[in-house]
Design an enzyme around this catalytic site. Structure first.
Site, PDB file in Angstrom:
ATOM      1  N   ARG A  83      38.616  27.465  47.525  1.00 45.90           N
ATOM      2  CA  ARG A  83      37.814  27.805  46.291  1.00 45.90           C
ATOM      3  C   ARG A  83      37.229  26.663  45.524  1.00 45.90           C
ATOM      4  O   ARG A  83      38.016  25.601  45.243  1.00 45.90           O
ATOM      5  CB  ARG A  83      38.914  28.502  45.196  1.00 45.90           C
ATOM      6  CG  ARG A  83      38.216  28.669  44.091  1.00 45.90           C
ATOM      7  CD  ARG A  83      38.922  29.537  43.107  1.00 45.90           C
ATOM      8  NE  ARG A  83      38.267  29.503  41.659  1.00 45.90           N
ATOM      9  CZ  ARG A  83      38.862  29.873  40.455  1.00 45.90           C
ATOM     10  NH1 ARG A  83      40.198  30.547  40.723  1.00 45.90           N
ATOM     11  NH2 ARG A  83      38.333  30.082  39.341  1.00 45.90           N
ATOM     12  N   ARG A  92      34.036  34.119  42.848  1.00 44.24           N
ATOM     13  CA  ARG A  92      34.918  33.192  43.366  1.00 44.24           C
ATOM     14  C   ARG A  92      35.568  33.652  44.688  1.00 44.24           C
ATOM     15  O   ARG A  92      35.821  35.166  44.876  1.00 44.24           O
ATOM     16  CB  ARG A  92      35.966  32.998  42.257  1.00 44.24           C
ATOM     17  CG  ARG A  92      36.632  34.446  41.828  1.00 44.24           C
ATOM     18  CD  ARG A  92      36.933  34.178  40.314  1.00 44.24           C
ATOM     19  NE  ARG A  92      36.238  33.695  39.211  1.00 44.24           N
ATOM     20  CZ  ARG A  92      36.337  33.034  38.214  1.00 44.24           C
ATOM     21  NH1 ARG A  92      37.634  32.762  38.202  1.00 44.24           N
ATOM     22  NH2 ARG A  92      35.413  32.495  37.666  1.00 44.24           N
ATOM     23  N   ASP A  95      41.112  34.133  43.091  1.00 37.04           N
ATOM     24  CA  ASP A  95      41.635  33.571  41.734  1.00 37.04           C
ATOM     25  C   ASP A  95      43.152  34.289  41.638  1.00 37.04           C
ATOM     26  O   ASP A  95      43.304  35.521  41.811  1.00 37.04           O
ATOM     27  CB  ASP A  95      40.782  34.501  40.635  1.00 37.04           C
ATOM     28  CG  ASP A  95      40.864  33.528  39.358  1.00 37.04           C
ATOM     29  OD1 ASP A  95      41.349  32.585  39.252  1.00 37.04           O
ATOM     30  OD2 ASP A  95      40.275  34.275  38.172  1.00 37.04           O
ATOM     31  N   ASP A  97      46.192  34.443  38.793  1.00 36.11           N
ATOM     32  CA  ASP A  97      46.438  34.283  37.523  1.00 36.11           C
ATOM     33  C   ASP A  97      48.021  34.641  37.352  1.00 36.11           C
ATOM     34  O   ASP A  97      48.423  35.613  37.871  1.00 36.11           O
ATOM     35  CB  ASP A  97      45.660  35.040  36.553  1.00 36.11           C
ATOM     36  CG  ASP A  97      44.113  34.439  36.542  1.00 36.11           C
ATOM     37  OD1 ASP A  97      44.066  33.100  36.556  1.00 36.11           O
ATOM     38  OD2 ASP A  97      43.359  35.204  36.442  1.00 36.11           O
TER      39      ASP A  97
HETATM   40  O1  GSY Z   1      39.709  36.472  35.856  1.00 31.28           O
HETATM   41  C1  GSY Z   1      39.671  36.527  37.071  1.00 31.28           C
HETATM   42  C2  GSY Z   1      38.345  36.555  37.545  1.00 31.28           C
HETATM   43  N1  GSY Z   1      37.341  37.395  37.060  1.00 31.28           N
HETATM   44  C3  GSY Z   1      37.448  38.880  37.378  1.00 31.28           C
HETATM   45  C4  GSY Z   1      38.142  39.675  38.436  1.00 31.28           C
HETATM   46  O2  GSY Z   1      39.263  39.288  38.954  1.00 31.28           O
HETATM   47  N2  GSY Z   1      37.974  41.004  38.399  1.00 31.28           N
HETATM   48  C5  GSY Z   1      36.733  41.430  37.537  1.00 31.28           C
HETATM   49  N3  GSY Z   1      36.518  42.664  37.660  1.00 31.28           N
HETATM   50  N4  GSY Z   1      35.938  40.677  36.630  1.00 31.28           N
HETATM   51  C6  GSY Z   1      36.259  39.320  36.739  1.00 31.28           C
HETATM   52  N5  GSY Z   1      35.747  38.457  35.922  1.00 31.28           N
HETATM   53  C7  GSY Z   1      36.482  37.369  36.221  1.00 31.28           C
HETATM   54  S1  GSY Z   1      36.381  35.707  35.424  1.00 31.28           S
END
Ligand code: GSY
Length: 173
Positions: A83, A92, A95, A97
């Site tokens: 990443r 990305r 990710d 979290d």
């Molecule tokens: O916050 C995680 C990254 N992210 C995502 C995600 O994982 N899924 C969706 N559907 N939208 C996202 N926007 C982000 S930034």
């Protein structure tokens, strides 16, 4: 042992393989036992909407690691998968979290738990609800927040049904 819930998302490259590799790396980390992985959901991008759809999962694990050590592990997995942090809401490879760490409220320069936006995001709450035992007030709040959402409208669709952790990582290669 500490109980930790993670949200994992990807919208670049081999998305399913990215999820499987991330979970495999977690299972191979000393001091971590991955207990459950949710179904895989395909989800419409939130934030910057002009990008590819995501695959999202939630993971429940037990660990001896502190929340700061857990953050390091998550960042290490992100780096291992290549990443590159380009722009905040952009596409990305992976990710990871930290959503919840026990029932703790944590606020440091690098980590806020419960995750700041988790209660507003169906792509987090739907997979989380699937593997949550609702044992804490935070988990019950997440369940209640989900009940008020229109999941179809939020673009969260089950893409692959949940399997055991062993099956989930087995097909990674
Ligand atoms: O916050 C995680 C990254 N992210 C995502 C995600 O994982 N899924 C969706 N559907 N939208 C996202 N926007 C982000 S930034």
């Amino acid at each position: 042992m500490n109980v930790v819930y993670l949200s994992i998302g990807t919208n670049m490259g081999e998305r399913e393989q990215n999820l499987k590799l991330a979970v495999k790396l977690l299972t191979e980390t000393d001091g971590i036992t991955v207990e459950a992985v949710s179904s895989i959901y395909e989800t419409a991008p939130v934030g910057f909407i002009d990008q590819a759809s995501f695959l999202n999962i939630a993971v429940r694990l037990k660990t001896k690691l502190s929340s700061a050590e857990m953050l390091n592990v998550c960042q290490g997995v992100e780096q291992e998968l290549g990443r590159v942090r380009e722009y905040r809401w952009g596409p990305r490879i992976i990710d990871l979290d930290i959503l919840l760490y026990n029932h703790e409220n944590i606020e440091t320069e690098s980590l806020i738990v419960p995750h700041e936006r988790m209660f507003e995001r169906a792509f987090v709450l739907v997979p989380l609800d699937e593997i949550s035992d609702q044992a804490t007030e935070q988990l019950r709040s997440a369940h209640k927040a989900l009940a008020t959402m229109d999941i179809q409208k939020e673009g969260v669709v089950q893409w692959k049904k949940a399997v055991t952790v062993e099956e989930f990582v087995r097909s990674e290669s």
